[in-house]
Design a protein around this motif. Structure first.
Motif, PDB file in Angstrom:
ATOM      1  N   MET A  60      -5.712  -7.982  -8.089  1.00  0.00           N
ATOM      2  CA  MET A  60      -4.789  -6.887  -7.959  1.00  0.00           C
ATOM      3  C   MET A  60      -5.334  -5.937  -6.903  1.00  0.00           C
ATOM      4  SD  MET A  60      -3.380  -4.174 -10.809  1.00  0.00           S
ATOM      5  CE  MET A  60      -2.786  -5.391 -11.923  1.00  0.00           C
ATOM      6  N   SER A  61      -4.463  -5.483  -6.055  1.00  0.00           N
ATOM      7  CA  SER A  61      -4.898  -4.605  -4.964  1.00  0.00           C
ATOM      8  C   SER A  61      -5.132  -3.189  -5.496  1.00  0.00           C
ATOM      9  CB  SER A  61      -3.864  -4.602  -3.846  1.00  0.00           C
ATOM     10  OG  SER A  61      -2.694  -3.997  -4.296  1.00  0.00           O
ATOM     11  N   PRO A  62      -5.965  -2.431  -4.844  1.00  0.00           N
ATOM     12  CA  PRO A  62      -6.292  -1.072  -5.307  1.00  0.00           C
ATOM     13  C   PRO A  62      -5.082  -0.139  -5.321  1.00  0.00           C
ATOM     14  CG  PRO A  62      -7.882  -1.801  -3.668  1.00  0.00           C
ATOM     15  CD  PRO A  62      -6.822  -2.839  -3.743  1.00  0.00           C
ATOM     16  N   ASP A  63      -4.151  -0.297  -4.374  1.00  0.00           N
ATOM     17  CA  ASP A  63      -2.992   0.598  -4.373  1.00  0.00           C
ATOM     18  C   ASP A  63      -2.047   0.286  -5.535  1.00  0.00           C
ATOM     19  OD1 ASP A  63      -2.552  -1.799  -3.049  1.00  0.00           O
ATOM     20  OD2 ASP A  63      -0.877  -0.981  -1.892  1.00  0.00           O
ATOM     21  N   LYS A  64      -1.904  -1.003  -5.938  1.00  0.00           N
ATOM     22  CA  LYS A  64      -1.094  -1.346  -7.111  1.00  0.00           C
ATOM     23  C   LYS A  64      -1.747  -0.808  -8.379  1.00  0.00           C
ATOM     24  CE  LYS A  64       1.185  -5.536  -5.535  1.00  0.00           C
ATOM     25  NZ  LYS A  64       1.361  -6.970  -5.783  1.00  0.00           N
ATOM     26  N   PHE A  65      -3.061  -0.930  -8.444  1.00  0.00           N
ATOM     27  CA  PHE A  65      -3.790  -0.422  -9.595  1.00  0.00           C
ATOM     28  C   PHE A  65      -3.638   1.092  -9.692  1.00  0.00           C
ATOM     29  CE2 PHE A  65      -7.746   0.901 -11.765  1.00  0.00           C
ATOM     30  CZ  PHE A  65      -7.544   0.229 -12.957  1.00  0.00           C
ATOM     31  N   ALA A  66      -3.685   1.800  -8.588  1.00  0.00           N
ATOM     32  CA  ALA A  66      -3.518   3.263  -8.571  1.00  0.00           C
ATOM     33  C   ALA A  66      -2.110   3.643  -9.011  1.00  0.00           C
ATOM     34  CB  ALA A  66      -3.823   3.803  -7.184  1.00  0.00           C
TER      35      ALA A  66
END
Length: 108
Positions: A1-7
């Motif tokens: 999972m990419s950091p921007d999706k996680f954020a």
């Protein structure tokens, strides 16, 4: 999972949790109000849980019908008595005295 999706998920999580809590709280409040005020509860598929049988409902209706009939009979008797009292109160005292004297003469 990419950091921007996680954020994004982290940012939306409080709103999702609040909405879920409000939904559950509303369901609990609605159920409590139904129980408190005597409304029937619904099961998982919409069937009524209370009253459990039709016999209970029929018995309740029969008892209420009997009580209704008794109250109607009592109301009729009260209306008759009230009519007599109204007639006595609105009658002239001369006529009432005359009727009392007639009753005294009949008794002798």
């Amino acid at each position: 999972m990419s950091p921007d999706k996680f954020a994004t998920i982290q940012a939306l999580f409080p709103f999702i949790a609040i909405m879920a809590s409000l939904g559950i709280g509303g369901w609990v409040l609605t159920t409590w109000m139904r129980i408190k005020n005597g409304y029937p509860l619904d099961g998982a598929w919409g069937q009524a849980i209370y009253p459990k049988t039709d016999q209970e409902a029929a018995e309740r209706i029969r008892l209420l019908s009997q009580e209704n009939a008794q109250l109607r009979a009592e109301m009729g008797a009260v209306k008759d008595r009230l009519a007599v009292v109204e007639r006595i109160v609105t009658d002239g005292s001369h006529r009432l005295d005359h009727e009392i004297e007639q009753l005294r003469h009949k008794a002798n």
